[in-house]
Design a protein around this motif. Structure first.
Motif: not given
Length: 152
Positions: A72-92
């Motif tokens: 239900y708690n969805r967390i996806v990230a990437s860290f590359r070249d000094g940049l953190l990309s972050l997405g967080i969702a709950q369900g849809a």
């Protein structure tokens, strides 16, 4: 690469450059494009890199990957070249899609925990997924706080 996420109801293809310029610095020579993100009823507006790399920004791939998370708690990230990309969702429901300048992984973790705290999410019961490789030290550092750390 600059980008912004705009709800479909407020999107006008005739004003994509102006919409992006309201939230990010873009050069006159920058090419601006957009892509639909239907799972969140939004459109991602972004500058196109001339480097021959993937023309879509990392945050687009983060948004796509959120949908494949089974929790239900969805967390996806990437860290590359000094940049953190972050997405967080709950369900849809998308709660956060952002990128942060982070010179090191400790700073990236700070932004992750700040976002989790502001959204009142408990890392101890959450799984975080990374699209980029993590060193063993960085992975173990996250394991101290999260239920699980996975690579996708």
């Amino acid at each position: 690469m600059a980008s912004t996420l705009v709800p479909v109801n407020f999107f006008d293809p005739a004003t994509v450059r102006e919409s992006l310029a309201e939230v990010a610095e873009i050069a006159d020579s920058d090419k601006v494009s957009y892509v639909n993100v239907p799972q969140y009823n939004a459109v991602l507006i972004y500058t196109v890199s001339g480097t021959g790399e993937d023309p879509l920004p990392e945050i687009f791939h983060i948004l796509e990957a959120l949908g494949s998370c089974p929790e239900y708690n969805r967390i996806v990230a990437s860290f590359r070249d000094g940049l953190l990309s972050l997405g967080i969702a709950q369900g849809a429901t998308l709660l956060l899609a952002n990128e942060y300048a982070a010179e090191d992984f400790t700073t990236a973790q700070y932004y992750i925990f700040l976002a989790m705290h502001s959204l009142q999410l408990n890392p101890e019961v959450s799984v975080i997924r990374f699209r980029t490789e993590l060193s063993k030290d960085n992975e173990m550092s996250l394991y101290r706080y999260f239920k699980s750390v996975e690579k996708i």
